[in-house]
Design a protein around this motif. Structure first.
Motif, PDB file in Angstrom:
ATOM      1  N   UNK A  35       0.881  -1.171   0.000  1.00  0.00           N
ATOM      2  CA  UNK A  35       0.000   0.000   0.000  1.00  0.00           C
ATOM      3  C   UNK A  35       0.914   1.214   0.000  1.00  0.00           C
ATOM      4  N   UNK A  36       0.719   2.092  -0.994  1.00  0.00           N
ATOM      5  CA  UNK A  36       1.598   3.253  -1.174  1.00  0.00           C
ATOM      6  C   UNK A  36       0.762   4.521  -1.190  1.00  0.00           C
ATOM      7  N   UNK A  37       1.035   5.422  -0.240  1.00  0.00           N
ATOM      8  CA  UNK A  37       0.357   6.713  -0.192  1.00  0.00           C
ATOM      9  C   UNK A  37       1.407   7.806  -0.155  1.00  0.00           C
ATOM     10  N   UNK A  38       1.711   8.346  -1.337  1.00  0.00           N
ATOM     11  CA  UNK A  38       2.580   9.508  -1.414  1.00  0.00           C
ATOM     12  C   UNK A  38       1.720  10.750  -1.223  1.00  0.00           C
ATOM     13  N   UNK A  39       2.036  11.826  -1.927  1.00  0.00           N
ATOM     14  CA  UNK A  39       1.235  13.050  -1.835  1.00  0.00           C
ATOM     15  C   UNK A  39       0.133  13.084  -2.894  1.00  0.00           C
ATOM     16  N   UNK A  40      -0.053  11.993  -3.610  1.00  0.00           N
ATOM     17  CA  UNK A  40      -1.113  11.850  -4.610  1.00  0.00           C
ATOM     18  C   UNK A  40      -1.995  10.684  -4.175  1.00  0.00           C
ATOM     19  N   UNK A  41      -3.058  10.405  -4.890  1.00  0.00           N
ATOM     20  CA  UNK A  41      -3.909   9.264  -4.514  1.00  0.00           C
ATOM     21  C   UNK A  41      -3.085   7.989  -4.350  1.00  0.00           C
ATOM     22  N   UNK A  42      -3.558   7.139  -3.458  1.00  0.00           N
ATOM     23  CA  UNK A  42      -2.810   5.931  -3.119  1.00  0.00           C
ATOM     24  C   UNK A  42      -2.858   4.906  -4.250  1.00  0.00           C
ATOM     25  N   UNK A  43      -1.945   3.950  -4.170  1.00  0.00           N
ATOM     26  CA  UNK A  43      -1.927   2.824  -5.103  1.00  0.00           C
ATOM     27  C   UNK A  43      -1.561   1.570  -4.323  1.00  0.00           C
ATOM     28  N   UNK A  44      -1.754   0.436  -4.961  1.00  0.00           N
ATOM     29  CA  UNK A  44      -1.376  -0.845  -4.380  1.00  0.00           C
ATOM     30  C   UNK A  44      -0.487  -1.559  -5.384  1.00  0.00           C
ATOM     31  N   UNK A  45       0.700  -1.951  -4.942  1.00  0.00           N
ATOM     32  CA  UNK A  45       1.621  -2.693  -5.795  1.00  0.00           C
ATOM     33  C   UNK A  45       2.735  -1.851  -6.382  1.00  0.00           C
ATOM     34  N   UNK A  46       3.730  -2.552  -6.883  1.00  0.00           N
ATOM     35  CA  UNK A  46       4.933  -1.910  -7.423  1.00  0.00           C
ATOM     36  C   UNK A  46       4.683  -1.005  -8.618  1.00  0.00           C
ATOM     37  N   UNK A  51       5.260   4.368 -11.040  1.00  0.00           N
ATOM     38  CA  UNK A  51       4.606   5.480 -11.734  1.00  0.00           C
ATOM     39  C   UNK A  51       4.729   6.770 -10.924  1.00  0.00           C
ATOM     40  N   UNK A  52       4.530   6.676  -9.631  1.00  0.00           N
ATOM     41  CA  UNK A  52       4.643   7.852  -8.755  1.00  0.00           C
ATOM     42  C   UNK A  52       6.044   8.455  -8.841  1.00  0.00           C
ATOM     43  N   UNK A  53       7.071   7.626  -8.686  1.00  0.00           N
ATOM     44  CA  UNK A  53       8.432   8.159  -8.699  1.00  0.00           C
ATOM     45  C   UNK A  53       8.887   8.568 -10.098  1.00  0.00           C
ATOM     46  N   UNK A  54       8.348   7.957 -11.133  1.00  0.00           N
ATOM     47  CA  UNK A  54       8.664   8.394 -12.502  1.00  0.00           C
ATOM     48  C   UNK A  54       8.128   9.798 -12.755  1.00  0.00           C
ATOM     49  N   UNK A  55       7.048  10.166 -12.057  1.00  0.00           N
ATOM     50  CA  UNK A  55       6.445  11.489 -12.253  1.00  0.00           C
ATOM     51  C   UNK A  55       7.181  12.587 -11.487  1.00  0.00           C
ATOM     52  N   UNK A  56       8.118  12.212 -10.632  1.00  0.00           N
ATOM     53  CA  UNK A  56       8.855  13.207  -9.860  1.00  0.00           C
ATOM     54  C   UNK A  56       9.935  13.852 -10.737  1.00  0.00           C
ATOM     55  N   UNK A  57      10.228  15.129 -10.500  1.00  0.00           N
ATOM     56  CA  UNK A  57      11.194  15.819 -11.352  1.00  0.00           C
ATOM     57  C   UNK A  57      12.625  15.317 -11.167  1.00  0.00           C
ATOM     58  N   UNK A  58      13.385  15.360 -12.254  1.00  0.00           N
ATOM     59  CA  UNK A  58      14.810  15.063 -12.165  1.00  0.00           C
ATOM     60  C   UNK A  58      15.442  16.033 -11.183  1.00  0.00           C
ATOM     61  N   UNK A 109       3.516   2.386   3.027  1.00  0.00           N
ATOM     62  CA  UNK A 109       4.231   3.663   2.942  1.00  0.00           C
ATOM     63  C   UNK A 109       3.173   4.752   2.954  1.00  0.00           C
ATOM     64  N   UNK A 110       3.207   5.621   3.968  1.00  0.00           N
ATOM     65  CA  UNK A 110       2.228   6.695   4.054  1.00  0.00           C
ATOM     66  C   UNK A 110       2.896   8.000   4.432  1.00  0.00           C
ATOM     67  N   UNK A 111       2.666   9.010   3.594  1.00  0.00           N
ATOM     68  CA  UNK A 111       3.248  10.326   3.770  1.00  0.00           C
ATOM     69  C   UNK A 111       2.176  11.306   4.218  1.00  0.00           C
ATOM     70  N   UNK A 112       2.546  12.247   5.085  1.00  0.00           N
ATOM     71  CA  UNK A 112       1.712  13.406   5.383  1.00  0.00           C
ATOM     72  C   UNK A 112       2.628  14.622   5.474  1.00  0.00           C
ATOM     73  N   UNK A 113       2.103  15.746   5.059  1.00  0.00           N
ATOM     74  CA  UNK A 113       2.915  16.984   5.088  1.00  0.00           C
ATOM     75  C   UNK A 113       3.140  17.442   6.512  1.00  0.00           C
TER      76      UNK A 113
END
Length: 115
Positions: A35-46, A51-58, A109-113
Protein backbone atom coordinates in the motif's frame (compact mmCIF):
# COMPACT_ATOMS: atom_id res chain seq x y z
CA UNK A 1 19.47 -6.53 12.98
CA UNK A 2 17.65 -4.28 15.41
CA UNK A 3 14.70 -2.14 14.32
CA UNK A 4 16.71 0.94 13.41
CA UNK A 5 19.31 -1.05 11.44
CA UNK A 6 16.51 -2.80 9.53
CA UNK A 7 14.99 0.55 8.55
CA UNK A 8 18.34 2.12 7.64
CA UNK A 9 19.16 -0.82 5.38
CA UNK A 10 15.93 -0.38 3.38
CA UNK A 11 15.73 3.41 3.55
CA UNK A 12 19.31 3.96 2.40
CA UNK A 13 18.56 1.88 -0.70
CA UNK A 14 15.27 3.77 -1.18
CA UNK A 15 17.08 7.12 -0.89
CA UNK A 16 19.77 6.08 -3.37
CA UNK A 17 17.16 5.02 -5.93
CA UNK A 18 15.07 8.18 -5.40
CA UNK A 19 18.15 10.41 -5.71
CA UNK A 20 19.20 8.61 -8.92
CA UNK A 21 15.64 8.99 -10.34
CA UNK A 22 15.31 5.24 -10.90
CA UNK A 23 11.61 4.54 -10.32
CA UNK A 24 11.80 0.81 -11.11
CA UNK A 25 14.61 0.41 -8.59
CA UNK A 26 12.53 2.28 -6.00
CA UNK A 27 9.52 0.04 -6.73
CA UNK A 28 11.65 -3.11 -6.33
CA UNK A 29 12.10 -2.19 -2.65
CA UNK A 30 8.36 -2.62 -2.07
CA UNK A 31 6.32 -5.80 -1.69
CA UNK A 32 4.24 -6.81 -4.69
CA UNK A 33 1.06 -5.78 -2.85
CA UNK A 34 2.41 -2.75 -0.97
CA UNK A 35 0.00 0.00 0.00
CA UNK A 36 1.60 3.25 -1.17
CA UNK A 37 0.36 6.71 -0.19
CA UNK A 38 2.58 9.51 -1.41
CA UNK A 39 1.23 13.05 -1.83
CA UNK A 40 -1.11 11.85 -4.61
CA UNK A 41 -3.91 9.26 -4.51
CA UNK A 42 -2.81 5.93 -3.12
CA UNK A 43 -1.93 2.82 -5.10
CA UNK A 44 -1.38 -0.84 -4.38
CA UNK A 45 1.62 -2.69 -5.80
CA UNK A 46 4.93 -1.91 -7.42
CA UNK A 47 3.56 -0.45 -10.69
CA UNK A 48 1.92 2.40 -8.76
CA UNK A 49 5.13 3.09 -6.84
CA UNK A 50 7.15 3.18 -10.07
CA UNK A 51 4.61 5.48 -11.73
CA UNK A 52 4.64 7.85 -8.75
CA UNK A 53 8.43 8.16 -8.70
CA UNK A 54 8.66 8.39 -12.50
CA UNK A 55 6.45 11.49 -12.25
CA UNK A 56 8.85 13.21 -9.86
CA UNK A 57 11.19 15.82 -11.35
CA UNK A 58 14.81 15.06 -12.16
CA UNK A 59 17.06 16.41 -9.45
CA UNK A 60 14.70 15.57 -6.58
CA UNK A 61 16.58 14.10 -3.63
CA UNK A 62 15.51 12.77 -0.25
CA UNK A 63 17.00 13.19 3.21
CA UNK A 64 15.40 11.23 6.04
CA UNK A 65 15.63 11.14 9.81
CA UNK A 66 14.19 8.27 11.84
CA UNK A 67 12.11 9.46 14.79
CA UNK A 68 10.65 6.20 16.15
CA UNK A 69 10.87 2.47 15.50
CA UNK A 70 8.86 -0.49 16.68
CA UNK A 71 9.20 -4.23 16.08
CA UNK A 72 5.64 -5.38 15.54
CA UNK A 73 6.51 -9.03 14.84
CA UNK A 74 9.66 -11.07 14.21
CA UNK A 75 9.69 -10.01 10.55
CA UNK A 76 7.83 -6.66 10.74
CA UNK A 77 9.25 -3.26 11.69
CA UNK A 78 7.43 0.07 11.83
CA UNK A 79 9.27 3.31 11.28
CA UNK A 80 8.15 6.90 11.75
CA UNK A 81 10.40 9.53 10.24
CA UNK A 82 10.73 12.91 8.62
CA UNK A 83 11.82 13.30 5.02
CA UNK A 84 12.97 16.44 3.24
CA UNK A 85 12.53 16.22 -0.53
CA UNK A 86 14.70 18.85 -2.21
CA UNK A 87 14.43 20.09 -5.79
CA UNK A 88 16.53 22.12 -8.21
CA UNK A 89 13.75 24.58 -9.01
CA UNK A 90 11.33 24.78 -6.07
CA UNK A 91 11.21 24.85 -2.29
CA UNK A 92 11.92 21.76 -0.21
CA UNK A 93 8.91 19.61 0.71
CA UNK A 94 9.00 18.41 4.32
CA UNK A 95 6.90 15.37 5.21
CA UNK A 96 6.30 12.76 7.87
CA UNK A 97 6.62 9.19 6.64
CA UNK A 98 5.38 5.99 8.23
CA UNK A 99 6.63 2.70 6.79
CA UNK A 100 6.13 -0.95 7.58
CA UNK A 101 9.05 -3.12 6.51
CA UNK A 102 8.69 -6.89 6.24
CA UNK A 103 11.72 -9.01 5.31
CA UNK A 104 13.62 -6.01 3.87
CA UNK A 105 10.70 -4.85 1.69
CA UNK A 106 8.39 -1.90 2.26
CA UNK A 107 4.86 -3.19 2.77
CA UNK A 108 3.15 0.07 3.67
CA UNK A 109 4.23 3.66 2.94
CA UNK A 110 2.23 6.70 4.05
CA UNK A 111 3.25 10.33 3.77
CA UNK A 112 1.71 13.41 5.38
CA UNK A 113 2.91 16.98 5.09
CA UNK A 114 4.60 18.67 8.02
CA UNK A 115 2.60 21.55 9.48
Amino acid sequence: MDEKETLIDVLDRWKAAVDAHEPERVAALFTEDAIFQGLHPYSVGRPGVAEYYASQPLGMTARYRILETRRLADDLVSGYLTVDFTFDDRPTVNVYLNVLVRRSKIEHYQVSRLA
